[in-house]
Structure formats: C-alpha cells, structure tokens
Design a protein around this motif. Structure first.
Motif, PDB file in Angstrom:
ATOM      1  N   LYS A  87       0.796  -1.217   0.000  1.00 12.18           N
ATOM      2  CA  LYS A  87       0.000   0.000   0.000  1.00 12.18           C
ATOM      3  C   LYS A  87       0.834   1.274   0.000  1.00 12.18           C
ATOM      4  CE  LYS A  87      -4.303  -1.580   1.905  1.00 12.18           C
ATOM      5  NZ  LYS A  87      -5.363  -1.275   2.853  1.00 12.18           N
ATOM      6  N   ALA A  88       2.024   1.207   0.515  1.00 13.69           N
ATOM      7  CA  ALA A  88       2.869   2.397   0.585  1.00 13.69           C
ATOM      8  C   ALA A  88       3.196   2.948  -0.798  1.00 13.69           C
ATOM      9  CB  ALA A  88       4.152   2.083   1.337  1.00 13.69           C
TER      10      ALA A  88
ATOM     11  N   PRO B 217      -6.227  11.976   3.456  1.00 10.62           N
ATOM     12  CA  PRO B 217      -5.566  11.290   2.340  1.00 10.62           C
ATOM     13  C   PRO B 217      -6.232   9.930   2.088  1.00 10.62           C
ATOM     14  CG  PRO B 217      -4.218  11.141   4.310  1.00 10.62           C
ATOM     15  CD  PRO B 217      -5.394  12.012   4.652  1.00 10.62           C
ATOM     16  N   PHE B 218      -6.290   9.538   0.826  1.00 14.08           N
ATOM     17  CA  PHE B 218      -6.803   8.210   0.486  1.00 14.08           C
ATOM     18  C   PHE B 218      -5.979   7.657  -0.651  1.00 14.08           C
ATOM     19  CE2 PHE B 218      -9.256  11.189  -2.040  1.00 14.08           C
ATOM     20  CZ  PHE B 218      -9.417  10.582  -3.272  1.00 14.08           C
ATOM     21  N   THR B 219      -5.965   6.335  -0.750  1.00 16.55           N
ATOM     22  CA  THR B 219      -5.133   5.676  -1.743  1.00 16.55           C
ATOM     23  C   THR B 219      -5.972   5.074  -2.866  1.00 16.55           C
ATOM     24  OG1 THR B 219      -5.156   3.644  -0.446  1.00 16.55           O
ATOM     25  CG2 THR B 219      -3.287   5.109  -0.138  1.00 16.55           C
ATOM     26  N   TRP B 220      -5.285   4.780  -3.948  1.00 15.93           N
ATOM     27  CA  TRP B 220      -5.873   4.172  -5.138  1.00 15.93           C
ATOM     28  C   TRP B 220      -6.569   2.865  -4.785  1.00 15.93           C
ATOM     29  CZ3 TRP B 220      -5.041  -0.455  -7.697  1.00 15.93           C
ATOM     30  CH2 TRP B 220      -5.421  -0.515  -9.035  1.00 15.93           C
ATOM     31  N   ARG B 221      -7.708   2.624  -5.410  1.00 14.47           N
ATOM     32  CA  ARG B 221      -8.432   1.362  -5.257  1.00 14.47           C
ATOM     33  C   ARG B 221      -8.637   0.745  -6.627  1.00 14.47           C
ATOM     34  NH1 ARG B 221     -13.390   3.211  -1.350  1.00 14.47           N
ATOM     35  NH2 ARG B 221     -12.106   4.014   0.342  1.00 14.47           N
TER      36      ARG B 221
END
Length: 66
Positions: A19-20, A33-37
């Motif tokens: 995930k990093a 902040p949010f990450t790609w899905r």
C-alpha cells in the motif's frame, strides 16, 4: 518454523511494495488522504472524494461541478 515466515500463501507472499507505493490523493471534502483502489482503476484521474459519504455531502452543500 513459525507461521508467516515462509512467504507463500495469501498474505504478502510475492507482492512487492504494498500500500505504501499506491498513488494517493487528498479528499476534496474532508481533506483526508486516500489511496488508489482497484475499482477506481479506469477513473482515477477524476476521483476527488475518499468515500460516497464525502461525495454526497459536497453535492448537498450546493457545490456542483467543481
């Protein structure tokens, strides 16, 4: 040998990074902040909100099309 030391199986086996290394954005509503899905794979450039709740909240305030 203890559990989780062999590298096979479902958790972490052959994956590199994790995930990093996924792309990140900041939510236009809450600022988190949010990450790609995976489900955003084709529309990542247009994603602006971290959740459906934030998207709806922004729309309900009368700010449409920004």
């Amino acid at each position: 040998m203890s559990r989780g030391t062999r590298g096979g199986g479902r958790r972490g086996g052959g994956r590199r990074g994790g995930k990093a290394e996924l792309p990140r954005k900041t939510c236009a509503h809450c600022g988190r902040p949010f990450t790609w899905r995976k489900k955003w794979e084709r529309v990542w450039d247009t994603v602006r909100y971290c959740s459906e709740r934030c998207r709806r909240a922004r729309r309900d305030k009368g700010i449409v099309g920004i």
